[in-house]
Write a protein that holds these residues in place. Structure first.
Motif, PDB file in Angstrom:
ATOM      1  N   VAL A  93      27.166  11.342  34.076  1.00 40.49           N
ATOM      2  CA  VAL A  93      28.440  10.686  34.341  1.00 40.49           C
ATOM      3  C   VAL A  93      29.446  11.315  33.387  1.00 40.49           C
ATOM      4  CG1 VAL A  93      29.708   8.508  34.251  1.00 40.49           C
ATOM      5  CG2 VAL A  93      27.371   8.548  35.128  1.00 40.49           C
ATOM      6  N   TRP A 126      29.213   1.936  35.207  1.00 42.32           N
ATOM      7  CA  TRP A 126      29.583   2.657  36.426  1.00 42.32           C
ATOM      8  C   TRP A 126      28.351   2.937  37.282  1.00 42.32           C
ATOM      9  CZ3 TRP A 126      28.521   7.217  38.854  1.00 42.32           C
ATOM     10  CH2 TRP A 126      29.407   7.601  39.867  1.00 42.32           C
ATOM     11  N   ARG A 127      27.270   3.417  36.645  1.00 44.87           N
ATOM     12  CA  ARG A 127      26.035   3.687  37.387  1.00 44.87           C
ATOM     13  C   ARG A 127      25.541   2.430  38.099  1.00 44.87           C
ATOM     14  NH1 ARG A 127      23.053   8.367  36.430  1.00 44.87           N
ATOM     15  NH2 ARG A 127      23.761   9.651  34.710  1.00 44.87           N
ATOM     16  N   TYR A 138      24.139   4.336  41.085  1.00 50.43           N
ATOM     17  CA  TYR A 138      23.651   5.611  40.568  1.00 50.43           C
ATOM     18  C   TYR A 138      22.578   5.443  39.499  1.00 50.43           C
ATOM     19  CZ  TYR A 138      26.940   8.536  43.093  1.00 50.43           C
ATOM     20  OH  TYR A 138      27.610   9.202  44.085  1.00 50.43           O
ATOM     21  N   ASP A 179      23.850  11.464  30.177  1.00 50.53           N
ATOM     22  CA  ASP A 179      22.759  11.253  31.124  1.00 50.53           C
ATOM     23  C   ASP A 179      22.157   9.872  30.880  1.00 50.53           C
ATOM     24  OD1 ASP A 179      20.926  11.416  29.001  1.00 50.53           O
ATOM     25  OD2 ASP A 179      19.992  13.252  29.706  1.00 50.53           O
ATOM     26  N   GLU A 180      21.215   9.479  31.706  1.00 51.61           N
ATOM     27  CA  GLU A 180      20.624   8.145  31.593  1.00 51.61           C
ATOM     28  C   GLU A 180      19.684   8.007  30.402  1.00 51.61           C
ATOM     29  OE1 GLU A 180      19.861   5.892  35.484  1.00 51.61           O
ATOM     30  OE2 GLU A 180      19.594   8.011  36.030  1.00 51.61           O
ATOM     31  N   ALA A 193      29.523   4.508  31.232  1.00 53.10           N
ATOM     32  CA  ALA A 193      28.665   5.239  32.164  1.00 53.10           C
ATOM     33  C   ALA A 193      27.574   4.322  32.722  1.00 53.10           C
ATOM     34  CB  ALA A 193      28.038   6.455  31.473  1.00 53.10           C
ATOM     35  N   ASN A 251      33.630  11.107  37.179  1.00 53.88           N
ATOM     36  CA  ASN A 251      32.792  11.741  38.184  1.00 53.88           C
ATOM     37  C   ASN A 251      31.328  11.585  37.827  1.00 53.88           C
ATOM     38  OD1 ASN A 251      32.234  13.266  40.456  1.00 53.88           O
ATOM     39  ND2 ASN A 251      32.889  15.206  39.579  1.00 53.88           N
ATOM     40  N   TRP A 252      30.468  11.816  38.809  1.00 51.01           N
ATOM     41  CA  TRP A 252      29.035  11.976  38.609  1.00 51.01           C
ATOM     42  C   TRP A 252      28.718  13.405  39.038  1.00 51.01           C
ATOM     43  CZ3 TRP A 252      25.190  13.642  41.814  1.00 51.01           C
ATOM     44  CH2 TRP A 252      23.878  13.474  41.370  1.00 51.01           C
ATOM     45  N   CYS A 253      27.825  14.071  38.320  1.00 44.24           N
ATOM     46  CA  CYS A 253      27.419  15.419  38.709  1.00 44.24           C
ATOM     47  C   CYS A 253      25.942  15.613  38.392  1.00 44.24           C
ATOM     48  CB  CYS A 253      28.288  16.477  38.026  1.00 44.24           C
ATOM     49  SG  CYS A 253      28.578  16.217  36.285  1.00 44.24           S
TER      50      CYS A 253
END
Length: 84
Positions: free
Chosen positions: A27, A14-15, A20, A55-56, A11, A36-38
């Motif tokens: 993620v 990817w971010r 992102y 989450d981050e 994640a 996906n991201w939502c």
């Protein structure tokens, strides 16, 4: 718990690659791949067993029960603070 650590690394990568980082949201990692991201947890019925949402801030939720046909019932906290 190594699945969560692997998903967290995926994640983060990817971010960073897709711009992102710092946008919040979650993620979604399923089957060992980012899907996906939502902006919030999706309906668990749309996910299959083994999906992890991260989450981050280090919070993680997972779908631990369900089938590909019927989807899942709910998300469960896998660690961190689950105030989302």
């Amino acid at each position: 718990m190594s699945e969560v650590l692997e998903a967290e690394a995926q994640a983060r990568k990817w971010r960073s690659e897709w711009g992102y980082t710092g946008r919040g949201g979650l993620v979604l990692v399923c089957g060992g791949k980012v899907q996906n991201w939502c902006d919030r947890l999706p309906d668990a019925a749309q996910c299959i067993k083994g999906c992890i949402a991260l989450d981050e801030g280090g919070k993680a939720w997972g779908v631990v029960v369900g089938t590909a046909l019927d989807g899942s019932f709910t998300w469960l906290s896998l660690g961190g603070n689950d105030e989302f």
